[in-house]
Design a protein around this motif. Structure first.
Motif, PDB file in Angstrom:
ATOM      1  N   LEU A 182       0.816  -1.210   0.000  1.00 42.59           N
ATOM      2  CA  LEU A 182       0.000   0.000   0.000  1.00 42.59           C
ATOM      3  C   LEU A 182       0.849   1.260   0.000  1.00 42.59           C
ATOM      4  O   LEU A 182       1.971   1.274   0.526  1.00 42.59           O
ATOM      5  CB  LEU A 182      -0.922   0.014   1.227  1.00 42.59           C
ATOM      6  N   SER A 183       0.309   2.324  -0.568  1.00 43.35           N
ATOM      7  CA  SER A 183       0.994   3.621  -0.578  1.00 43.35           C
ATOM      8  C   SER A 183      -0.027   4.718  -0.299  1.00 43.35           C
ATOM      9  O   SER A 183      -1.236   4.494  -0.347  1.00 43.35           O
ATOM     10  CB  SER A 183       1.675   3.860  -1.926  1.00 43.35           C
ATOM     11  N   GLY A 184       0.485   5.909   0.022  1.00 42.40           N
ATOM     12  CA  GLY A 184      -0.408   7.037   0.247  1.00 42.40           C
ATOM     13  C   GLY A 184      -0.676   7.344   1.704  1.00 42.40           C
ATOM     14  O   GLY A 184      -1.647   8.032   2.025  1.00 42.40           O
ATOM     15  N   TYR A 185       0.158   6.833   2.604  1.00 40.67           N
ATOM     16  CA  TYR A 185       0.030   7.146   4.029  1.00 40.67           C
ATOM     17  C   TYR A 185       1.422   7.499   4.555  1.00 40.67           C
ATOM     18  O   TYR A 185       2.448   7.074   4.018  1.00 40.67           O
ATOM     19  CB  TYR A 185      -0.563   5.975   4.802  1.00 40.67           C
ATOM     20  N   GLN A 186       1.460   8.297   5.619  1.00 46.04           N
ATOM     21  CA  GLN A 186       2.736   8.767   6.152  1.00 46.04           C
ATOM     22  C   GLN A 186       3.084   8.162   7.512  1.00 46.04           C
ATOM     23  O   GLN A 186       4.254   8.039   7.854  1.00 46.04           O
ATOM     24  CB  GLN A 186       2.737  10.300   6.285  1.00 46.04           C
ATOM     25  N   LEU A 187       2.062   7.822   8.298  1.00 48.33           N
ATOM     26  CA  LEU A 187       2.294   7.321   9.653  1.00 48.33           C
ATOM     27  C   LEU A 187       1.525   6.024   9.882  1.00 48.33           C
ATOM     28  O   LEU A 187       0.497   5.768   9.247  1.00 48.33           O
ATOM     29  CB  LEU A 187       1.829   8.341  10.705  1.00 48.33           C
ATOM     30  N   LEU A 188       2.044   5.233  10.810  1.00 45.66           N
ATOM     31  CA  LEU A 188       1.347   4.056  11.306  1.00 45.66           C
ATOM     32  C   LEU A 188       1.159   4.214  12.814  1.00 45.66           C
ATOM     33  O   LEU A 188       2.119   4.541  13.522  1.00 45.66           O
ATOM     34  CB  LEU A 188       2.143   2.774  11.036  1.00 45.66           C
ATOM     35  N   GLU A 189      -0.056   3.986  13.280  1.00 49.94           N
ATOM     36  CA  GLU A 189      -0.292   4.026  14.719  1.00 49.94           C
ATOM     37  C   GLU A 189       0.205   2.701  15.306  1.00 49.94           C
ATOM     38  O   GLU A 189      -0.527   1.728  15.412  1.00 49.94           O
ATOM     39  CB  GLU A 189      -1.779   4.232  15.009  1.00 49.94           C
ATOM     40  N   ILE A 190       1.463   2.698  15.681  1.00 46.70           N
ATOM     41  CA  ILE A 190       2.112   1.472  16.156  1.00 46.70           C
ATOM     42  C   ILE A 190       1.669   1.116  17.570  1.00 46.70           C
ATOM     43  O   ILE A 190       1.574  -0.051  17.936  1.00 46.70           O
ATOM     44  CB  ILE A 190       3.641   1.633  16.105  1.00 46.70           C
ATOM     45  N   LEU A 191       1.387   2.121  18.379  1.00 48.59           N
ATOM     46  CA  LEU A 191       1.027   1.891  19.773  1.00 48.59           C
ATOM     47  C   LEU A 191      -0.322   2.523  20.096  1.00 48.59           C
ATOM     48  O   LEU A 191      -0.584   3.665  19.727  1.00 48.59           O
ATOM     49  CB  LEU A 191       2.082   2.505  20.708  1.00 48.59           C
ATOM     50  N   ASP A 192      -1.192   1.768  20.767  1.00 47.64           N
ATOM     51  CA  ASP A 192      -2.299   2.344  21.513  1.00 47.64           C
ATOM     52  C   ASP A 192      -2.500   1.468  22.744  1.00 47.64           C
ATOM     53  O   ASP A 192      -1.778   0.484  22.935  1.00 47.64           O
ATOM     54  CB  ASP A 192      -3.572   2.492  20.670  1.00 47.64           C
TER      55      ASP A 192
END
Length: 408
Positions: A182-192
Motif C-alpha cells: 500500500l501507498s499514500g500514508y505517512q504514519l502508522l499508529e504502532i502503539l495504543d
C-alpha cells in the motif's frame, strides 16, 4: 400494516445493500510495484538538527461525545479532557478524533489541531486524519481487500496534511502483507492502549516505505486511569505553532512512547507525578556510517533493529549507544527501554528509523497505480452480477408472498 412496514424496511435494507455493493463493483483494480528496500550510499536521519529542549507531548486518538452520543465516548466531557490531558498529564497537543467528524470545540485554543478518525466499516480498517481539512464520506463497510484499502487511501489524499493508518493490527485491519504494497500514508499508529503493530511497521520499512510512528491512547473513557496517558507521540518542534508541529511529525522528528503503568497508579495525580519524571531523548546523530543515540538517564537496554525486524545490536545499562551501519543494513530503528522507579522494566521509547537513500533527499516512488484495462473488465462483469443479485431477491420475495383467493 405490520407486513407493509416490514416490506418497507426490507426495501430500505435492499437499497442500502445495493448501494454498498455498487461501491465494491466500481472499486478500481490496482497494480502494486514490487517492494524495493531502502538503498544508497547516504543515510537519512529525520532527527538531524533536533533540539532536545523542544519535545512536545501529543495524543491524536481520543473519543468525545459525537453523533448524539451514538458512538463510544459519549460521557467524556470537554472539561475532564482539558483537566486531565493538559493540566495533569502535561500534553502539549491533545486532540479529539471523533468518528467521521472534525471536532471544533477547542478550535480557538493554541493547542488545537483538527483531527478525525475515518472509517464506517464493521471491521477496524480505520485512518487518523491529522490537520484534517474535510471529512471523506466514503468507505467499504462490509470487508476490504487490498484494492479497496488502496482506494480509500487514494481518496483521502488532499483531505488532510497527514494520513495515519489507525491500529493496523486490530482485527487484522492491515496485515504486514498489505503494508508492503500500500501507498499514500505517512504514519502508522504502532502503539495504543489495546494493541501494538510492530510487525506491520517493519514490513512497511523493509519494503522501502519511509513510514513513521504514531503512538496514541485511543481512549474512549476519560475516567479510566489505565486508558489515559498510556502512550504518547513526542514531537520535536521549536515552535508551538500548529504548522510547525504537524510538519515535524510528518518529517519523522518524533518518537513513540509506551509509558510505564504501575498497578498502584490508581488516580491521575500519581500518574501526573510520574509523567514529570519522564526521561528525555537528548540526541540522535549519524556520523559517517555510525548511528549514535543518547538519552538523559541510564537505560535498561538500547536495541537496534533492522531489515525484516532483525535485532542487530543490544547495549545494556547505558545512556548512550551506537550502531555501525553494515552494507546489508537498509534501515535501523532504535528502542530504548528504561527502568521504572522500583528497578524493573519501565517506559519504552520507539524511535523513527534512519535509512539509506540516494539523490538529493529521500524519495519513495513505490506508488500503486490503477490498472484501467483490468478495472474495465472487472466493472463489466460486475454489472451482470448486480442484476442477478436483484433478480434473485425479487424471486425469493415472490416465493414468500402468499397467494390470495377470492370467495366465489
Amino acid at each position: 400494516m405490520l407486513k407493509k412496514t416490514g416490506f418497507i424496511v426490507l426495501l430500505i435494507l435492499l437499497f442500502l445493500l445495493i448501494s454498498e455493493m455498487m461501491l465494491y463493483f466500481i472499486c478500481p483494480v490496482y497494480d502494486f510495484p514490487v517492494p524495493q528496500p531502502f538503498s544508497g550510499n547516504k543515510i537519512y536521519n529525520p532527527y538531524k538538527g533536533m533540539d532536545s529542549t523542544a519535545w512536545r507531548k501529543a495524543n491524536f486518538h481520543y473519543h468525545a461525545k459525537a453523533w448524539g452520543g451514538l458512538t463510544s465516548g459519549s460521557h467524556n466531557t470537554y472539561e475532564a479532557f482539558l483537566e486531565i490531558y493538559r493540566k495533569k498529564l502535561g500534553y502539549d497537543f491533545p486532540a479529539i478524533s471523533d468518528y467521521m467528524k472534525i471536532n471544533e470545540h477547542f478550535k480557538d485554543s493554541a493547542f488545537y489541531i483538527p483531527v478525525y478518525e475515518h472509517g464506517m466499516g464493521v471491521r477496524k480498517k480505520h485512518q487518523i486524519l491529522i490537520d484534517a481539512k474535510e471529512v471523506l464520506w466514503y468507505d467499504y463497510s462490509l470487508f476490504q481487500n487490498i484494492h479497496q484499502k488502496q482506494h480509500i487511501l487514494s481518496k483521502l489524499q488532499g483531505k488532510s496534511t497527514i494520513i495515519a493508518i489507525a491500529h493496523p493490527d486490530w482485527e487484522d485491519g492491515y496485515s504486514p502483507g498489505d503494508l508492503r504494497l500500500l501507498s499514500g500514508y505517512q504514519l502508522l499508529e504502532i502503539l495504543d492502549h489495546n494493541w501494538s503493530s510492530f510487525f506491520q511497521w517493519d514490513a512497511a520499512l523493509s519494503s522501502g516505505h519511509p513510514v513513521y510512528i504514531l503512538a496514541d491512547d485511543d481512549s474512549h473513557d476519560i475516567d479510566d486511569v489505565f486508558q489515559i496517558g498510556r502512550n504518547a507521540t513526542f514531537i520535536n518542534s521549536r515552535s508551538l505553532a500548529k504548522d510547525s508541529v504537524v510538519n515535524a511529525l510528518k518529517e519523522g522528528r518524533a518518537f513513540g512512547a509506551d509509558i510505564y503503568m504501575s498497578d498502584d497508579f490508581t488516580d491521575f495525580d500519581k500518574k501526573a507525578e510520574d509523567a514529570r519524571r519522564m526521561p528525555v531523548l537528548e540526541s540522535v546523530e549519524v556520523r559517517g556510517d555510525t548511528l549514535w543515540v543518547r538519552v538523559s538517564e541510564k537505560a535498561m537496554k538500547i536495541t537496534f533493529i533492522g531489515q525484516n525486524m532483525q535485532y542487530r545490536k543490544v547495549s545494556r545499562l547505558t545512556a548512550k549507544a551506537y550502531y555501525l551501519f553494515k552494507p546489508e543494513d537498509t534501515y535501523i530503528r532504535t528502542e530504548v527501554k528504561f527502568f521504572n522507579k522500583w528497578g524493573g522494566p519501565g517506559t519504552v521509547f520507539y524511535l523513527n528509523p534512519v535509512f539509506r537513500y540516494n539523490g538529493e533527499k529521500p524519495n519513495n516512488d513505490l506508488k500503486a497505480e490503477i490498472n484501467w484495462p483490468r478495472t474495465f473488465i472487472y466493472r463489466l462483469f460486475s454489472v451482470p452480477a448486480l442484476i442477478i443479485l436483484i433478480v434473485f431477491f425479487i424471486r425469493i420475495r415472490k416465493k414468500k408472498t402468499p397467494k390470495t383467493t377470492s370467495d366465489a
